[in-house]
Design a protein around this motif. Structure first.
Motif, PDB file in Angstrom:
ATOM      1  N   GLN A 166      10.680   4.438   7.975  1.00  0.00           N
ATOM      2  CA  GLN A 166      11.290   5.077   6.802  1.00  0.00           C
ATOM      3  C   GLN A 166      10.292   5.847   5.938  1.00  0.00           C
ATOM      4  N   GLY A 167       9.012   5.599   6.153  1.00  0.00           N
ATOM      5  CA  GLY A 167       7.986   6.280   5.356  1.00  0.00           C
ATOM      6  C   GLY A 167       7.908   5.767   3.924  1.00  0.00           C
ATOM      7  N   VAL A 168       8.382   4.526   3.704  1.00  0.00           N
ATOM      8  CA  VAL A 168       8.440   3.942   2.364  1.00  0.00           C
ATOM      9  C   VAL A 168       7.899   2.509   2.441  1.00  0.00           C
ATOM     10  N   PRO A 169       7.079   2.082   1.454  1.00  0.00           N
ATOM     11  CA  PRO A 169       6.545   0.722   1.523  1.00  0.00           C
ATOM     12  C   PRO A 169       7.567  -0.355   1.171  1.00  0.00           C
ATOM     13  N   MET A 226       2.655  -2.586 -11.241  1.00  0.00           N
ATOM     14  CA  MET A 226       2.292  -2.024  -9.938  1.00  0.00           C
ATOM     15  C   MET A 226       2.208  -3.173  -8.941  1.00  0.00           C
ATOM     16  N   VAL A 227       2.816  -2.983  -7.773  1.00  0.00           N
ATOM     17  CA  VAL A 227       2.781  -3.994  -6.718  1.00  0.00           C
ATOM     18  C   VAL A 227       1.991  -3.405  -5.555  1.00  0.00           C
ATOM     19  N   ILE A 228       0.945  -4.118  -5.125  1.00  0.00           N
ATOM     20  CA  ILE A 228       0.096  -3.609  -4.046  1.00  0.00           C
ATOM     21  C   ILE A 228       0.167  -4.555  -2.854  1.00  0.00           C
ATOM     22  N   GLY A 229       0.755  -4.050  -1.773  1.00  0.00           N
ATOM     23  CA  GLY A 229       0.827  -4.807  -0.530  1.00  0.00           C
ATOM     24  C   GLY A 229      -0.361  -4.491   0.364  1.00  0.00           C
ATOM     25  N   GLU A 230      -0.255  -4.912   1.618  1.00  0.00           N
ATOM     26  CA  GLU A 230      -1.401  -4.789   2.524  1.00  0.00           C
ATOM     27  C   GLU A 230      -1.353  -3.513   3.354  1.00  0.00           C
ATOM     28  N   ALA A 231      -0.285  -3.379   4.163  1.00  0.00           N
ATOM     29  CA  ALA A 231      -0.160  -2.221   5.054  1.00  0.00           C
ATOM     30  C   ALA A 231       1.306  -2.064   5.442  1.00  0.00           C
ATOM     31  N   PRO A 232       1.711  -0.860   5.825  1.00  0.00           N
ATOM     32  CA  PRO A 232       3.090  -0.680   6.276  1.00  0.00           C
ATOM     33  C   PRO A 232       3.357  -1.466   7.559  1.00  0.00           C
ATOM     34  N   GLY A 233       4.601  -1.954   7.718  1.00  0.00           N
ATOM     35  CA  GLY A 233       5.034  -2.554   8.978  1.00  0.00           C
ATOM     36  C   GLY A 233       5.952  -1.584   9.709  1.00  0.00           C
ATOM     37  N   ALA A 234       6.695  -2.094  10.672  1.00  0.00           N
ATOM     38  CA  ALA A 234       7.556  -1.231  11.508  1.00  0.00           C
ATOM     39  C   ALA A 234       8.628  -0.516  10.690  1.00  0.00           C
ATOM     40  N   ASP A 235       9.294  -1.251   9.780  1.00  0.00           N
ATOM     41  CA  ASP A 235      10.369  -0.637   8.975  1.00  0.00           C
ATOM     42  C   ASP A 235       9.805   0.428   8.041  1.00  0.00           C
ATOM     43  N   THR A 286      12.678  -3.042  -8.617  1.00  0.00           N
ATOM     44  CA  THR A 286      11.405  -2.502  -8.107  1.00  0.00           C
ATOM     45  C   THR A 286      11.415  -0.977  -8.003  1.00  0.00           C
ATOM     46  N   ASN A 287      12.593  -0.388  -7.810  1.00  0.00           N
ATOM     47  CA  ASN A 287      12.626   1.079  -7.702  1.00  0.00           C
ATOM     48  C   ASN A 287      12.611   1.790  -9.056  1.00  0.00           C
ATOM     49  N   ARG A 288      12.926   1.051 -10.137  1.00  0.00           N
ATOM     50  CA  ARG A 288      12.924   1.663 -11.468  1.00  0.00           C
ATOM     51  C   ARG A 288      11.764   1.199 -12.335  1.00  0.00           C
ATOM     52  N   HIS A 289      11.398  -0.082 -12.196  1.00  0.00           N
ATOM     53  CA  HIS A 289      10.418  -0.674 -13.110  1.00  0.00           C
ATOM     54  C   HIS A 289       9.053  -0.899 -12.481  1.00  0.00           C
ATOM     55  N   CYS A 290       8.930  -0.646 -11.187  1.00  0.00           N
ATOM     56  CA  CYS A 290       7.668  -0.913 -10.496  1.00  0.00           C
ATOM     57  C   CYS A 290       7.209   0.316  -9.709  1.00  0.00           C
ATOM     58  N   TYR A 291       5.913   0.338  -9.449  1.00  0.00           N
ATOM     59  CA  TYR A 291       5.327   1.307  -8.525  1.00  0.00           C
ATOM     60  C   TYR A 291       4.813   0.453  -7.372  1.00  0.00           C
ATOM     61  N   VAL A 292       5.383   0.645  -6.191  1.00  0.00           N
ATOM     62  CA  VAL A 292       5.086  -0.225  -5.049  1.00  0.00           C
ATOM     63  C   VAL A 292       4.304   0.563  -4.003  1.00  0.00           C
ATOM     64  N   THR A 293       3.137   0.047  -3.628  1.00  0.00           N
ATOM     65  CA  THR A 293       2.287   0.744  -2.663  1.00  0.00           C
ATOM     66  C   THR A 293       1.572  -0.275  -1.786  1.00  0.00           C
ATOM     67  N   ASN A 294       0.760   0.220  -0.864  1.00  0.00           N
ATOM     68  CA  ASN A 294      -0.062  -0.636  -0.012  1.00  0.00           C
ATOM     69  C   ASN A 294      -1.514  -0.189  -0.092  1.00  0.00           C
ATOM     70  N   VAL A 295      -2.421  -1.103   0.229  1.00  0.00           N
ATOM     71  CA  VAL A 295      -3.840  -0.745   0.310  1.00  0.00           C
ATOM     72  C   VAL A 295      -4.026   0.259   1.440  1.00  0.00           C
ATOM     73  N   VAL A 296      -3.520  -0.097   2.617  1.00  0.00           N
ATOM     74  CA  VAL A 296      -3.678   0.715   3.818  1.00  0.00           C
ATOM     75  C   VAL A 296      -2.436   1.598   3.951  1.00  0.00           C
TER      76      VAL A 296
END
Length: 193
Positions: free
Chosen positions: A61-64, A48-57, A84-94
């Motif tokens: 696109q509605g995707v982190p 699982m990859v956890i970023g901070e918050a969505p940016g402009a892109d 990352t699209n097959r082996h990871c779950y990518v999200t943000n805190v915010v």
């Protein structure tokens, strides 16, 4: 939050959690006008990859993690043969973009943290990679001694308190890819060294 039961969200699946977030109203970043961004990748992933918050892109696109930082993230994982699209779950805190890409406030992080904790419970990853200090503080706690520059690349065991009771996983904070894009030098002691 007060740490009471109302802080613990429970969903049967990531699909249910996503539907709840997409219907969210009255959250602290709603007024900033961004759309809700939940995740990309696989809910069955072990990483699982956890970023901070969505940016402009991401907002568009509605995707982190789909902008320049996301492309670098994909390259970093591709180097260890993870897609990352097959082996990871990518999200943000915010879950929404703060206006003008400002840092999320502690109150904003605190508000969305309950969804993040439930994402962790549902995905049940073996490994969590925290990108940047905001995701590190949201997951590992706001221990003032912990600075991302000092602890990046160090493994932590996730705390088992509250809704994650019984959940064991290894957590590693790393620099946010956007930091690497801004600081590309490879001098000894620098991020890419």
């Amino acid at each position: 939050g007060g740490g009471g039961a109302e802080d613990h969200l429970r969903f049967a699946s990531i699909g249910d959690l996503t539907a709840s977030l997409r219907a969210l109203r009255g959250d602290p970043l709603e007024a900033d006008g961004g759309r809700i961004v939940v995740y990309r990748g696989s809910p069955a992933a072990k990483v699982m990859v956890i970023g901070e918050a969505p940016g402009a892109d991401e907002d568009k696109q509605g995707v982190p993690y789909v902008g320049r930082a996301g492309q670098l993230l994909d390259k970093i994982f591709a180097a260890v043969t993870l897609d990352t699209n097959r082996h990871c779950y990518v999200t943000n805190v915010v879950k929404r973009r703060p206006l003008n890409n400002r840092d999320p406030t502690p109150a904003e992080i605190d508000f969305y943290r309950k969804w993040l904790m439930e994402e962790i419970r549902l995905v049940d990853p073996a490994v969590i990679v925290l990108t940047g200090r905001h995701s590190m503080h949201a997951v590992l706690g706001k221990d003032s001694e912990r600075r991302i520059t000092k602890v990046r690349g160090t493994w932590f065991e996730l705390q088992h308190a509250g809704p994650l009771h019984g959940h064991r996983c290894r957590v590693m904070p790393v620099f946010h890819p956007s930091y690497l894009l801004r600081n590309p030098q490879r001098d000894p002691g620098s991020p890419k060294a």
